[in-house]
Design a protein around this motif. Structure first.
Motif, PDB file in Angstrom:
ATOM      1  N   ALA A 128      24.998  20.797 -25.635  1.00 41.88           N
ATOM      2  CA  ALA A 128      24.165  21.052 -24.754  1.00 41.88           C
ATOM      3  C   ALA A 128      22.957  20.924 -24.869  1.00 41.88           C
ATOM      4  CB  ALA A 128      24.058  22.941 -24.179  1.00 41.88           C
ATOM      5  N   GLY A 129      22.740  20.062 -25.674  1.00 43.28           N
ATOM      6  CA  GLY A 129      21.447  19.558 -26.505  1.00 43.28           C
ATOM      7  C   GLY A 129      21.477  19.750 -27.920  1.00 43.28           C
ATOM      8  N   ASP A 130      20.991  18.585 -28.577  1.00 41.44           N
ATOM      9  CA  ASP A 130      21.169  18.674 -30.166  1.00 41.44           C
ATOM     10  C   ASP A 130      20.013  18.389 -30.654  1.00 41.44           C
ATOM     11  OD1 ASP A 130      22.266  16.074 -29.275  1.00 41.44           O
ATOM     12  OD2 ASP A 130      22.670  15.403 -31.301  1.00 41.44           O
ATOM     13  N   GLY A 131      18.425  18.558 -30.566  1.00 38.76           N
ATOM     14  CA  GLY A 131      17.436  19.101 -30.761  1.00 38.76           C
ATOM     15  C   GLY A 131      16.927  17.622 -30.273  1.00 38.76           C
ATOM     16  N   PRO A 132      16.825  16.325 -30.885  1.00 42.93           N
ATOM     17  CA  PRO A 132      15.421  15.960 -29.366  1.00 42.93           C
ATOM     18  C   PRO A 132      16.524  14.707 -29.312  1.00 42.93           C
ATOM     19  CG  PRO A 132      14.936  15.172 -31.755  1.00 42.93           C
ATOM     20  CD  PRO A 132      15.858  16.065 -32.267  1.00 42.93           C
ATOM     21  N   SER A 133      17.569  14.785 -29.184  1.00 42.01           N
ATOM     22  CA  SER A 133      18.131  13.045 -28.811  1.00 42.01           C
ATOM     23  C   SER A 133      19.138  13.014 -28.160  1.00 42.01           C
ATOM     24  CB  SER A 133      20.095  13.135 -30.116  1.00 42.01           C
ATOM     25  OG  SER A 133      20.580  12.730 -29.634  1.00 42.01           O
ATOM     26  N   GLU A 134      19.947  14.083 -27.681  1.00 40.02           N
ATOM     27  CA  GLU A 134      20.443  13.794 -26.477  1.00 40.02           C
ATOM     28  C   GLU A 134      20.570  15.689 -25.402  1.00 40.02           C
ATOM     29  OE1 GLU A 134      22.894  11.664 -24.461  1.00 40.02           O
ATOM     30  OE2 GLU A 134      22.867  10.158 -26.312  1.00 40.02           O
ATOM     31  N   HIS A 135      21.447  15.206 -23.720  1.00 43.03           N
ATOM     32  CA  HIS A 135      21.419  16.358 -23.121  1.00 43.03           C
ATOM     33  C   HIS A 135      22.497  15.771 -22.020  1.00 43.03           C
ATOM     34  CE1 HIS A 135      20.888  20.569 -21.375  1.00 43.03           C
ATOM     35  NE2 HIS A 135      20.029  20.519 -21.022  1.00 43.03           N
ATOM     36  N   PRO A 136      23.776  15.382 -22.313  1.00 42.61           N
ATOM     37  CA  PRO A 136      24.097  14.947 -21.311  1.00 42.61           C
ATOM     38  C   PRO A 136      25.031  15.959 -20.115  1.00 42.61           C
ATOM     39  CG  PRO A 136      25.796  15.223 -23.172  1.00 42.61           C
ATOM     40  CD  PRO A 136      24.203  15.566 -23.673  1.00 42.61           C
ATOM     41  N   SER A 137      25.063  16.887 -20.238  1.00 41.65           N
ATOM     42  CA  SER A 137      25.514  17.722 -19.041  1.00 41.65           C
ATOM     43  C   SER A 137      23.935  17.310 -17.981  1.00 41.65           C
ATOM     44  CB  SER A 137      25.478  18.625 -19.150  1.00 41.65           C
ATOM     45  OG  SER A 137      25.136  20.170 -20.123  1.00 41.65           O
ATOM     46  N   HIS A 169      10.446  13.312 -27.696  1.00 37.92           N
ATOM     47  CA  HIS A 169      11.372  14.200 -27.891  1.00 37.92           C
ATOM     48  C   HIS A 169      11.774  14.830 -27.147  1.00 37.92           C
ATOM     49  CE1 HIS A 169       7.290  14.195 -30.701  1.00 37.92           C
ATOM     50  NE2 HIS A 169       8.352  14.633 -31.433  1.00 37.92           N
ATOM     51  N   GLY A 170      11.833  14.046 -26.077  1.00 45.94           N
ATOM     52  CA  GLY A 170      12.331  14.728 -24.750  1.00 45.94           C
ATOM     53  C   GLY A 170      13.700  14.052 -24.379  1.00 45.94           C
ATOM     54  N   ARG A 171      14.357  14.479 -25.102  1.00 43.64           N
ATOM     55  CA  ARG A 171      16.513  14.344 -25.491  1.00 43.64           C
ATOM     56  C   ARG A 171      16.821  14.270 -23.582  1.00 43.64           C
ATOM     57  NH1 ARG A 171      17.646  20.343 -27.553  1.00 43.64           N
ATOM     58  NH2 ARG A 171      17.072  21.968 -26.294  1.00 43.64           N
ATOM     59  N   THR A 172      16.064  15.007 -22.884  1.00 42.20           N
ATOM     60  CA  THR A 172      16.740  14.806 -21.208  1.00 42.20           C
ATOM     61  C   THR A 172      16.328  13.234 -20.292  1.00 42.20           C
ATOM     62  OG1 THR A 172      14.961  15.388 -20.054  1.00 42.20           O
ATOM     63  CG2 THR A 172      16.185  17.368 -20.461  1.00 42.20           C
ATOM     64  N   ARG A 233       7.611  18.809 -20.283  1.00 40.45           N
ATOM     65  CA  ARG A 233       7.380  19.284 -20.875  1.00 40.45           C
ATOM     66  C   ARG A 233       6.501  18.802 -22.026  1.00 40.45           C
ATOM     67  NH1 ARG A 233       8.812  23.615 -24.962  1.00 40.45           N
ATOM     68  NH2 ARG A 233      10.969  22.563 -24.808  1.00 40.45           N
ATOM     69  N   ILE A 234       5.442  19.055 -23.253  1.00 36.68           N
ATOM     70  CA  ILE A 234       5.488  18.794 -24.304  1.00 36.68           C
ATOM     71  C   ILE A 234       6.184  19.658 -25.050  1.00 36.68           C
ATOM     72  CG2 ILE A 234       4.031  18.782 -25.504  1.00 36.68           C
ATOM     73  CD1 ILE A 234       3.237  16.270 -24.025  1.00 36.68           C
ATOM     74  N   GLN A 235       7.002  19.005 -25.654  1.00 36.50           N
ATOM     75  CA  GLN A 235       7.811  19.683 -26.635  1.00 36.50           C
ATOM     76  C   GLN A 235       7.780  20.290 -27.940  1.00 36.50           C
ATOM     77  OE1 GLN A 235      12.166  18.895 -24.831  1.00 36.50           O
ATOM     78  NE2 GLN A 235      10.543  19.546 -24.159  1.00 36.50           N
ATOM     79  N   GLU A 236       6.965  21.687 -27.695  1.00 46.46           N
ATOM     80  CA  GLU A 236       5.704  21.759 -28.725  1.00 46.46           C
ATOM     81  C   GLU A 236       6.555  22.410 -29.952  1.00 46.46           C
ATOM     82  OE1 GLU A 236       4.078  25.002 -26.118  1.00 46.46           O
ATOM     83  OE2 GLU A 236       6.104  26.410 -27.065  1.00 46.46           O
ATOM     84  N   GLU A 237       7.985  22.297 -30.185  1.00 45.06           N
ATOM     85  CA  GLU A 237       9.073  23.032 -30.843  1.00 45.06           C
ATOM     86  C   GLU A 237       9.537  22.017 -31.642  1.00 45.06           C
ATOM     87  OE1 GLU A 237       9.672  22.554 -27.518  1.00 45.06           O
ATOM     88  OE2 GLU A 237      11.461  23.142 -27.070  1.00 45.06           O
ATOM     89  N   ARG A 238       9.215  20.565 -31.411  1.00 42.48           N
ATOM     90  CA  ARG A 238       9.635  19.683 -32.587  1.00 42.48           C
ATOM     91  C   ARG A 238       8.228  19.280 -33.011  1.00 42.48           C
ATOM     92  NH1 ARG A 238      14.325  20.700 -30.577  1.00 42.48           N
ATOM     93  NH2 ARG A 238      14.754  20.928 -28.546  1.00 42.48           N
ATOM     94  N   PHE A 239       6.878  19.992 -32.656  1.00 43.57           N
ATOM     95  CA  PHE A 239       5.779  18.924 -33.790  1.00 43.57           C
ATOM     96  C   PHE A 239       5.603  20.322 -34.826  1.00 43.57           C
ATOM     97  CE2 PHE A 239       4.677  17.550 -28.918  1.00 43.57           C
ATOM     98  CZ  PHE A 239       4.196  16.634 -29.494  1.00 43.57           C
ATOM     99  N   SER A 240       5.126  19.161 -35.812  1.00 41.41           N
ATOM    100  CA  SER A 240       4.965  20.065 -37.016  1.00 41.41           C
ATOM    101  C   SER A 240       4.330  20.997 -37.028  1.00 41.41           C
ATOM    102  CB  SER A 240       5.363  19.101 -38.614  1.00 41.41           C
ATOM    103  OG  SER A 240       5.174  18.232 -38.318  1.00 41.41           O
ATOM    104  N   ASN A 241       3.257  20.481 -36.128  1.00 43.95           N
ATOM    105  CA  ASN A 241       2.285  21.518 -36.428  1.00 43.95           C
ATOM    106  C   ASN A 241       1.683  22.242 -34.355  1.00 43.95           C
ATOM    107  OD1 ASN A 241      -0.756  20.935 -36.123  1.00 43.95           O
ATOM    108  ND2 ASN A 241      -1.051  20.133 -37.943  1.00 43.95           N
ATOM    109  N   GLN A 242       0.934  23.158 -34.713  1.00 49.93           N
ATOM    110  CA  GLN A 242       1.137  23.137 -33.057  1.00 49.93           C
ATOM    111  C   GLN A 242      -0.470  22.531 -32.562  1.00 49.93           C
ATOM    112  OE1 GLN A 242       2.822  24.356 -30.770  1.00 49.93           O
ATOM    113  NE2 GLN A 242       4.084  24.552 -32.401  1.00 49.93           N
ATOM    114  N   SER A 243      -1.157  22.362 -33.602  1.00 50.33           N
ATOM    115  CA  SER A 243      -1.763  22.553 -32.942  1.00 50.33           C
ATOM    116  C   SER A 243      -2.445  20.608 -32.835  1.00 50.33           C
ATOM    117  CB  SER A 243      -3.484  22.000 -34.002  1.00 50.33           C
ATOM    118  OG  SER A 243      -2.966  21.726 -35.372  1.00 50.33           O
ATOM    119  N   GLU A 244      -1.279  19.761 -33.022  1.00 50.85           N
ATOM    120  CA  GLU A 244      -0.837  18.315 -32.446  1.00 50.85           C
ATOM    121  C   GLU A 244      -0.399  18.631 -30.784  1.00 50.85           C
ATOM    122  OE1 GLU A 244       2.248  16.260 -34.816  1.00 50.85           O
ATOM    123  OE2 GLU A 244       1.254  14.245 -33.661  1.00 50.85           O
TER     124      GLU A 244
END
Ligand code: NCD
Length: 344
Positions: A128-137, A169-172, A233-244
């Protein structure tokens, strides 16, 4: 592909004929999703719904899909409330939960984690989604939606699609582009900031399969002449720092004015959701909410059908669903609507 008993981990597992079969099974789920009738084909079966990352529609629609087939759902929704926070390995969690469940849907922030988990699982696992990798359904429901919106009955061909936003970063979009690769002559326009472009190995793969790929950071030209525009969406949770992440929010936006100026009339508007509706982001404006080509809520409805089909197939009951049918006795609203007809 042999669906029964299989894990669904990546779009790479699918061939065109598997997708076509899955879509037929999904079509047959419509009366149950509509509450026109109910089936108990999975009565007694248990779904382990393991979400170690935030989710609303994927988690709830996996759960509803299983319930609509008559099955029961057990849920873990946070690493903090599971034993993983006490140092338990994915291996041990998989051995335990697969002892309690008939099938597992799992989301986790680390790429490859669902596959690792599945190796220890005793029952089928759906990614159902593994990090930035895949989201097959999600990719399957997206393609199913594209076909319905464009009124295409047969496999898509010569589709023109723009994917916009955080393509790194968007797995979709990773899974959807790989899925579209199974079809003929797809034109991809990939619109993103250069720093957030589609991973080179995916672009190379699309080209190696004979599809055309244009990469650009110009939204206006990128929107031209597509059948579908797929915003992310910008995948903010995948950035090491939010300001980026802040640097990119709001760079690529679609609203009524931009749509009218740059998109072909009737271009289907898609987004996997959640859209980031904060003023500084707003990649898909509310002023398109009533637009007939806005497909985002038909996309989420279709997710239930696709996930019902995935469960029916992995548990080997796709042809049995109609043998366990009962009437529905409660008030039912018409909730799953077909797309509006395409104006000519
Ligand atoms: C997406 C995801 O989780 O990858 N959401 C979803 O599953 N529909 C997209 C996102 O979170 O931006």
């Amino acid at each position: 592909m042999q669906f029964t008993g299989s894990h669904i981990l990546s779009i790479n597992q699918f061939e065109q004929q598997d997708v076509e079969y899955l879509f037929k099974v999904a079509d047959a789920m419509q009366p149950y999703a509509q509450r026109e009738k109910r089936t108990r084909v999975l009565d007694g079966a248990i779904l382990g719904n393991l979400f170690f990352e935030p989710s609303t529609r994927t988690r709830v629609s996996f759960g509803c899909a299983f319930n609509l087939l008559g099955g029961h759902v057990r849920e873990t929704t946070d690493i903090k409330t599971s034993s993983i926070s006490k140092g338990e390995s994915l291996y041990d969690t998989a051995r335990v939960i697969s002892g309690y469940s008939d099938v597992i849907a799992m989301r986790h922030p680390v790429a490859g984690s669902v596959e690792e988990f599945s190796r220890a699982s005793r029952v089928p696992v759906i990614n159902a989604g593994d990090g930035p990798s895949e989201h097959p359904s999600q990719a399957l429901l997206d393609l199913y939606t594209i076909r319905k919106e464009l009124g295409i009955q047969e496999p898509v061909a010569s589709l023109r699609i723009a994917m916009v936003g955080d393509l790194k970063h968007g797995r979709t979009v990773h899974s959807l582009s790989k899925l579209l690769c199974l079809y003929r002559n797809i034109h991809f326009t990939l619109v993103s900031p250069r720093e957030l472009c589609m991973p080179a190995e995916i672009v190379d793969y699309l080209r190696s399969k004979g599809h055309s790929v244009v990469e650009t950071d110009n939204m206006q030209t990128g929107l031209n002449n597509n059948d579908t525009v797929y915003l992310t969406r910008i995948q903010e949770e995948r950035f090491s720092n939010q300001s980026e992440a802040d640097l990119y929010r709001g760079r690529f936006r679609l609203n009524q004015e931009i749509y009218t100026a740059h998109c072909k009339p009737n271009t289907v508007i898609m987004h996997p959701l959640p859209r980031d509706s904060r003023a500084e982001a707003n990649e898909l404006d509310n002023d398109l909410n009533q637009h007939p080509s806005l497909a985002i809520f038909r996309q989420t409805d279709n997710g239930v059908l696709i996930r019902m089909a995935l469960f029916a197939l992995t548990l080997g009951v796709a042809e049995e669903v109609h043998k366990h049918v009962e009437a529905v006795s409660w008030f039912t609203a018409k909730r799953f609507r077909n797309p509006p007809p395409i104006p000519t």
